[in-house]
Scaffold this motif. Sequence first.
Motif, PDB file in Angstrom:
ATOM      1  N   LEU A 213       0.799  -1.231   0.000  1.00 42.75           N
ATOM      2  CA  LEU A 213       0.000   0.000   0.000  1.00 42.75           C
ATOM      3  C   LEU A 213       0.826   1.274   0.000  1.00 42.75           C
ATOM      4  O   LEU A 213       0.395   2.295  -0.541  1.00 42.75           O
ATOM      5  N   GLY A 214       1.975   1.249   0.619  1.00 40.88           N
ATOM      6  CA  GLY A 214       2.790   2.462   0.688  1.00 40.88           C
ATOM      7  C   GLY A 214       4.146   2.104   1.269  1.00 40.88           C
ATOM      8  O   GLY A 214       4.336   1.005   1.784  1.00 40.88           O
ATOM      9  N   VAL A 215       5.089   3.038   1.182  1.00 37.69           N
ATOM     10  CA  VAL A 215       6.424   2.801   1.730  1.00 37.69           C
ATOM     11  C   VAL A 215       6.562   3.614   3.015  1.00 37.69           C
ATOM     12  O   VAL A 215       6.381   4.835   3.011  1.00 37.69           O
ATOM     13  N   VAL A 216       6.851   2.921   4.107  1.00 37.77           N
ATOM     14  CA  VAL A 216       6.959   3.569   5.404  1.00 37.77           C
ATOM     15  C   VAL A 216       8.330   4.225   5.518  1.00 37.77           C
ATOM     16  O   VAL A 216       9.359   3.567   5.301  1.00 37.77           O
ATOM     17  N   THR A 217       8.353   5.525   5.854  1.00 33.92           N
ATOM     18  CA  THR A 217       9.638   6.234   5.921  1.00 33.92           C
ATOM     19  C   THR A 217       9.961   6.762   7.317  1.00 33.92           C
ATOM     20  O   THR A 217      11.044   7.298   7.550  1.00 33.92           O
ATOM     21  N   GLU A 218       9.006   6.663   8.247  1.00 41.13           N
ATOM     22  CA  GLU A 218       9.278   7.052   9.635  1.00 41.13           C
ATOM     23  C   GLU A 218       8.251   6.364  10.515  1.00 41.13           C
ATOM     24  O   GLU A 218       7.111   6.165  10.111  1.00 41.13           O
ATOM     25  N   VAL A 219       8.667   6.009  11.732  1.00 42.45           N
ATOM     26  CA  VAL A 219       7.793   5.242  12.610  1.00 42.45           C
ATOM     27  C   VAL A 219       7.868   5.781  14.034  1.00 42.45           C
ATOM     28  O   VAL A 219       8.954   6.023  14.552  1.00 42.45           O
ATOM     29  N   THR A 220       6.708   5.975  14.676  1.00 44.17           N
ATOM     30  CA  THR A 220       6.691   6.316  16.097  1.00 44.17           C
ATOM     31  C   THR A 220       6.019   5.168  16.854  1.00 44.17           C
ATOM     32  O   THR A 220       4.885   4.803  16.543  1.00 44.17           O
ATOM     33  N   VAL A 221       6.766   4.581  17.801  1.00 48.08           N
ATOM     34  CA  VAL A 221       6.208   3.465  18.572  1.00 48.08           C
ATOM     35  C   VAL A 221       6.156   3.821  20.047  1.00 48.08           C
ATOM     36  O   VAL A 221       6.850   4.708  20.528  1.00 48.08           O
ATOM     37  N   ARG A 222       5.292   3.099  20.742  1.00 52.70           N
ATOM     38  CA  ARG A 222       5.117   3.209  22.171  1.00 52.70           C
ATOM     39  C   ARG A 222       6.191   2.358  22.852  1.00 52.70           C
ATOM     40  O   ARG A 222       6.437   1.228  22.414  1.00 52.70           O
ATOM     41  N   ILE A 223       6.816   2.886  23.904  1.00 53.75           N
ATOM     42  CA  ILE A 223       7.734   2.048  24.666  1.00 53.75           C
ATOM     43  C   ILE A 223       7.164   1.830  26.064  1.00 53.75           C
ATOM     44  O   ILE A 223       6.376   2.642  26.548  1.00 53.75           O
ATOM     45  N   LEU A 224       7.555   0.742  26.679  1.00 50.38           N
ATOM     46  CA  LEU A 224       7.032   0.390  28.002  1.00 50.38           C
ATOM     47  C   LEU A 224       8.171   0.265  28.995  1.00 50.38           C
ATOM     48  O   LEU A 224       9.313  -0.016  28.615  1.00 50.38           O
ATOM     49  N   ARG A 225       7.833   0.450  30.279  1.00 54.13           N
ATOM     50  CA  ARG A 225       8.816   0.225  31.322  1.00 54.13           C
ATOM     51  C   ARG A 225       9.024  -1.271  31.490  1.00 54.13           C
ATOM     52  O   ARG A 225       8.067  -2.046  31.477  1.00 54.13           O
ATOM     53  N   LYS A 226      10.275  -1.662  31.630  1.00 54.64           N
ATOM     54  CA  LYS A 226      10.562  -3.094  31.844  1.00 54.64           C
ATOM     55  C   LYS A 226       9.886  -3.564  33.112  1.00 54.64           C
ATOM     56  O   LYS A 226       9.901  -2.875  34.126  1.00 54.64           O
ATOM     57  N   PRO A 227       9.302  -4.753  33.084  1.00 56.25           N
ATOM     58  CA  PRO A 227       8.676  -5.266  34.305  1.00 56.25           C
ATOM     59  C   PRO A 227       9.724  -5.426  35.404  1.00 56.25           C
ATOM     60  O   PRO A 227      10.891  -5.686  35.127  1.00 56.25           O
ATOM     61  N   GLU A 228       9.251  -5.298  36.653  1.00 59.33           N
ATOM     62  CA  GLU A 228      10.158  -5.443  37.802  1.00 59.33           C
ATOM     63  C   GLU A 228      10.770  -6.830  37.878  1.00 59.33           C
ATOM     64  O   GLU A 228      11.945  -6.997  38.177  1.00 59.33           O
ATOM     65  N   THR A 229       9.933  -7.812  37.623  1.00 63.12           N
ATOM     66  CA  THR A 229      10.342  -9.208  37.807  1.00 63.12           C
ATOM     67  C   THR A 229       9.865 -10.075  36.656  1.00 63.12           C
ATOM     68  O   THR A 229       8.780  -9.848  36.129  1.00 63.12           O
ATOM     69  N   LEU A 230      10.679 -11.059  36.308  1.00 63.50           N
ATOM     70  CA  LEU A 230      10.289 -12.063  35.325  1.00 63.50           C
ATOM     71  C   LEU A 230      10.593 -13.426  35.929  1.00 63.50           C
ATOM     72  O   LEU A 230      11.696 -13.651  36.423  1.00 63.50           O
ATOM     73  N   ARG A 231       9.620 -14.316  35.905  1.00 63.95           N
ATOM     74  CA  ARG A 231       9.896 -15.695  36.335  1.00 63.95           C
ATOM     75  C   ARG A 231       9.164 -16.648  35.414  1.00 63.95           C
ATOM     76  O   ARG A 231       8.114 -16.313  34.878  1.00 63.95           O
ATOM     77  N   ALA A 232       9.741 -17.823  35.237  1.00 64.32           N
ATOM     78  CA  ALA A 232       9.140 -18.789  34.315  1.00 64.32           C
ATOM     79  C   ALA A 232       8.903 -20.127  35.002  1.00 64.32           C
ATOM     80  O   ALA A 232       9.614 -20.482  35.943  1.00 64.32           O
ATOM     81  N   VAL A 233       7.891 -20.823  34.539  1.00 62.82           N
ATOM     82  CA  VAL A 233       7.607 -22.185  35.016  1.00 62.82           C
ATOM     83  C   VAL A 233       7.716 -23.126  33.822  1.00 62.82           C
ATOM     84  O   VAL A 233       7.193 -22.833  32.750  1.00 62.82           O
ATOM     85  N   LEU A 234       8.388 -24.247  34.060  1.00 56.98           N
ATOM     86  CA  LEU A 234       8.571 -25.245  33.008  1.00 56.98           C
ATOM     87  C   LEU A 234       7.699 -26.434  33.388  1.00 56.98           C
ATOM     88  O   LEU A 234       7.887 -27.023  34.455  1.00 56.98           O
ATOM     89  N   ILE A 235       6.745 -26.769  32.542  1.00 62.00           N
ATOM     90  CA  ILE A 235       5.770 -27.789  32.926  1.00 62.00           C
ATOM     91  C   ILE A 235       5.710 -28.897  31.872  1.00 62.00           C
ATOM     92  O   ILE A 235       5.511 -28.610  30.678  1.00 62.00           O
ATOM     93  N   GLY A 236       5.865 -30.134  32.307  1.00 59.98           N
ATOM     94  CA  GLY A 236       5.808 -31.269  31.384  1.00 59.98           C
ATOM     95  C   GLY A 236       4.471 -31.992  31.486  1.00 59.98           C
ATOM     96  O   GLY A 236       3.924 -32.151  32.578  1.00 59.98           O
ATOM     97  N   PHE A 237       3.937 -32.430  30.335  1.00 59.54           N
ATOM     98  CA  PHE A 237       2.641 -33.115  30.315  1.00 59.54           C
ATOM     99  C   PHE A 237       2.737 -34.464  29.603  1.00 59.54           C
ATOM    100  O   PHE A 237       3.510 -34.615  28.664  1.00 59.54           O
TER     101      PHE A 237
END
Lengths: 495, 415
Positions: A213-237
Motif C-alpha cells: 500500500l505504501g512505503v513507510v519512511t518514519e515510525v513512532t512506537v510506544r515504549i514500556l517500562r521493563k517489568p520489575e520481575t520475570l519468572r518462568a515455570v517449566l511444565i511437562g505433560f
Amino acid sequence: MKMPTPDASVLARRAEIVNALRAVVPGEGVIVERDEMRVYETDALTAYRQLPMVVVLPTTTEQVSQVLKYCNEMGIKVVPRGAGTSLSGGALPLADGIILGLGKFNKILDIDYANRTVTAQPGVTNLGITNAVAHEGFYYAPDPSSQIACTIGGNIAENSGGVHCLKYGLTTNNVLGIEMVLMNGDIVRLGGKHLESEGYDLLGIMTGSEGLLGVVTEVTVRILRKPETLRAVLIGFPSSETGGNCVAAIIAAGIIPGGMEMMDKPAIHAAEEFVHAGYPLDVEALLIVELDGPEAEVNHLIGEVEKIAREYGAVSVRVSESEDERMVFWAGRKAAFPAVGRISPDYLCMDGTIPRKQLPLVLNRMTEMSEKHGLRVANVFHAGDGNLHPLILYDANKPGELQAAEDFGADILKLCVEVGGVLTGEHGVGVEKRDLMIHQFTEIDLNQQQRLKCAFDPEGLLNPGKVFPQLHRCAELGRMHIHRGQIPFPDLPRF
Amino acid sequence: MKTHLKPADADQALEAVRWAISEETPLELVGSGSKRALGRPFQATHTLDLAALTGVTLYEPEELVLSARAGTPLPELEALLAENRQQFAFEPTDFGPLLGGEAGRQTIGGVVSCNLAGPRRVKAGAVRDHFLGFQAISGRGEAFKAGGRVVKNVTGYDLPKLVAGAYGTLTVLTEVTLKVLPAPEDTRTVLVRALDDANAIRVMALALQSPYEVAGAAHVPASLAGGLGIEELGARESGGAATAIRLEGFGPSIEYRAGKLRDLLGGFGTVEFLEREPSLAFWAALRDVKPFVSQPERFVWRLSVPPADGARVVADLKGRLPGSDAYFDWGGGLIWLAVDPGAEAAGQHAVRGAIGLGGGSGGGHATLVRAPDTVRASVDVFHPQPAPLAALSARVKETLDPKRIFNPGRMYAGV
Ligand SMILES: Cc1cc2nc3c(=O)[nH]c(=O)nc-3n(C[C@H](O)[C@H](O)[C@H](O)COP(=O)(O)OP(=O)(O)OC[C@H]3O[C@@H](n4cnc5c(N)ncnc54)[C@H](O)[C@@H]3O)c2cc1C
Ligand SMILES: Cc1cc2nc3c(=O)[nH]c(=O)nc-3n(C[C@H](O)[C@H](O)[C@H](O)COP(=O)(O)OP(=O)(O)OC[C@H]3O[C@@H](n4cnc5c(N)ncnc54)[C@H](O)[C@@H]3O)c2cc1C
C-alpha cells in the motif's frame, strides 16, 4: 510459484530507467551489477529467488517520493525491502521491478520518555529500538525472534509479533504514528505521539499490508517500562490434551502470562540435544509459562500456575529461581528452529493460528498427515494465542521431498482454516500462502480487499504478485451491477 | 417520504442496502441512537435501523473471544461477560447522557463504529485493538467478511481496523467478533490532591513510566472534581483537584503497587486511596464525561494530544477561550473540554490552534462531540486533514461505498 509476467517494454528501457533513478539517488545508491544485486535476490524464504531489474537505496523521504512518482508514471513495479527476513517471500524481487531498500534509513530520530515514545527511521532494527532506551529501563514490546535483524519498517509491513504478544499485543497495538509515501509520490503522516489517530484508521490498514500500500519512511512506537520481575515455570505433560487443557485453565483463572509457549516431543528432544536445558525427555508436551510484572504479583501468580498445572496432570513442574535459570528454560525454546535444523537437512516453517481448544485435534491430524506425506514434523507454538509453527522436515536433495513438504504444509494450513483459524498468524501471506487465500476468503471478500489497494496504488505497481492469488485491474474491480430494486420487504417494519 | 427500515436479519439488511443502491438514495445507519448527535448532521431520507440484529453467535470464554450481531445492546454483552468474570478491556464510553439521551442503550455495532475507548486506553488499547473480525454489507450490495476469530491473524488487510471508527460510513456491520479479557479481581485508585495541571501531568507521567501497571491516569481540576459526583472527593469548594492513578489486578499485587506509588508520588502532595466502589464510580463518571452532562448548553470537545503536551494545550486554550473548563484522561493525552455557548464556531479555531502549536511529528486532533445541529453543520466536527490524506480517505470510501449510500457526510463533506 507463478509471478506476474515481466513487462518486456519496461525491461527494454532498463538503461534509461537506471539513469533516471541515478538522477534522484546519486552515487552508490543505485545498484545495477548482477553480482552486487545477488544479496537482494531472496528473503528468508530462500526457496524462491529472483534478481531484480535494479536496486535503489534512497536516504531521504524526498528521494523515496521522487522514485515512486517516477515509477508510477513509467509503469515500473516496486518491491520495498527492509532486512529481508520475511519468511513468506514478501520481499521477493520481480524481474521487471526495482528493489527499494530502506536499509539506509537507520537513525533513531527522537526518544521521548515523557510521552513514552521512540521515533525512528524504518531501517532501524526491532532490537535497536529497545537498545536505545534500555539504559533507562524501557523496552519495545513486540519481539519477533528475528529482532536482531528485522527492521521496524518490515515489522509494520508484516504486523510482526513474538513471545510477548499475548499480553502486550502485536506491532499494530504498539505503533502510534508513521510517515509514508504513496505510489504517486504523496507523503502522508498518520498518527503521531498521541494515542489515536482520527479519521479512517489508515495506520491500522498499513500495518500488516505487506508492502502493498505504501512505503513507510518514519515510525513512532510506544515504549514500556521493563517489568520489575520475570519468572518462568517449566511444565511437562503426558499428552498434548493435558497441556492444552492447562493453558485454557490458566486463562480461565484470569491470568494472562507475559509468554506461554509449548513444544511437542520431537521439538523437545531436538532442543535438549542442542542446548542441554535440562528439559524432561519423557513428556509429550512441554509448556513454558512466563509471568512478568510487579514482584508481589509475579510471586503470587507463580503459585497459582503451579497449582493449576498439578491439577491438570502435569508430570513435572519447575519454577525458575534465578534469572540464569529462567534464561536456561528459554534457551531451548529460542533455539528450537536451529535445533531442528540439526536433525534434518531442510525444514519448512509453517505459521497458522487455530482456536486454542482445537489443538489436540490439529496435532492428531498432523500425525496422520505426517504418515500420508511420509515426512516428520516437529511443533513449537505460541500456546497462549494458538499460533502454530509446525516444522516439516525434508531433504531437498531427495527428489519429490520439497513438493511433499509443500503439500503437507498446505494441508496443515487448510486444516487451520477448517477449525476456525487462519492461514497466517505472524509471518504474512507473501508469495508463500498467496494461492491458499481462496481457502479462507470468498472471491467477494478478496475483491473487497483488492479494491482497498486501488485507493492507495491504482496501477497496482507496489509489490504485485504478493498476498492476492489473482491480479485484477482496478477498473474491472470498480464495476458494479445492481438491478433497479423494488422497495424491499413490504412486510419490513417502517415508521 | 422518510422511511425507517428495520431489517430482522442480515439477509433483509442486504436487500435493504441493494434497494438503496438501486435508488441511489442514502441511508442513515442507526444502532440504538445513543450517538446520533455525534458527527456532522446530514440529510438521509431513509434510516436503516439495525437494532433487530441481536444475539450472541459465539462466546468461548477460555478462548477469550465473543461474536455478536451488530445490534446487540452493549449492556447485555457486558452482563454475559461479567458472569464469566470477563470484560471488554477497552472500557467503552457511554455517550448517552452527554448527548441528551439515556445511559446503557448503545449497541455493539455502534461502539465498534465509533471506536470510543475509555480510561483503560493507556494500558489496554482502543476498541480497534480488540476488534478481530466482522460480517458486513458493502455499499456495492455485497455481503462479505474480514478478519477472523483468533487473536493472531495477519491474513490479508486488517479491515476491522479500518471499519472501527468509521462512524458507519464504510459498511453496514451485521456481526462483529471481539477479543475479551479477564476482568480484574480488584481495583483501587491512588489519589494525589490539589495539584495544578502541570504538576498533575508530571505525576501521571511518573506513574505511567513506572513498572506498576497503571490502568488509568486522569486529572480533574478543582472546578470539575465535584461534578463527578463522588462523595469521597469532597464538595467542590473543599475537595480540590484530583489526580488519579488506577490499579487493577490481583489483591496482593494491588496492595504492593499502591504502596510503591505512594512512595513514588508522595513528594507532590497528599496521597489518598479510593477503594473499590468509589474507584469504580470515579472512572465510570470520568469515562462518560459526567462533569459536562449537567451543563447541556456548553459545547464539548474531545482532544487527543501527546500526553506531555496536555497542560500546555489547556493553558493555551483557557487564554483563547475564557470560561472554558477541561479535564484530562490518558495521562494527559485525552482532554475533555467544555466551551461556553457564546464561543464563535464552537471555539474551533482556538481549539485547533492550541493543538497545532506543538508542530512536528507530535500530532493531535480535536472532535466536536456535543453542539447543536446547526453548529455541527457549519464547523469541522472532525479534524480537517491535509490534502493528500483527505484525498486518500475519499478514495478509501469509494472502495467500500462508491455510491455514497452509508451516512454520507457524517465524518467529512463528500465522504
Ligand atoms: C529466524 C527468523 C525468525 C523470525 N521470527 C519471527 C517472529 O517471531 N515473529 C514474526 O512476526 N516474524 C518473524 N520472522 C519474520 C520476519 O522477521 C518479520 O516478518 C519481519 O517483520 C520482517 O522484517 P524485515 O525488515 O526483514 O522485512 P523484509 O523481509 O525486508 O520485508 C518484509 C515485507 O515488508 C515490506 N517492507 C519492508 N520494509 C518496508 C517499508 N519501510 N515500507 C513498506 N513496506 C516494507 C516488504 O516489501 C515485504 O513485503 C522471523 C524471521 C526469521 C528469519
Ligand atoms: C425517521 C426516523 C424514525 C425513527 N424512529 C425511531 C424509533 O421508532 N425508535 C427508535 O428507537 N429510534 C428511532 N429513530 C432514531 C434512530 O433510530 C436513532 O436515534 C439513531 O439514529 C441511532 O443512532 P446511532 O447511529 O448514534 O446509534 P449508535 O448505535 O450509537 O451508532 C453510532 C454510529 O455507528 C454507526 N453504526 C451503528 N450501527 C452500525 C452498524 N451495524 N454498522 C455500521 N455502522 C453502524 C452509526 O451510523 C453511527 O455512526 C428514528 C430516526 C428517524 C430518522
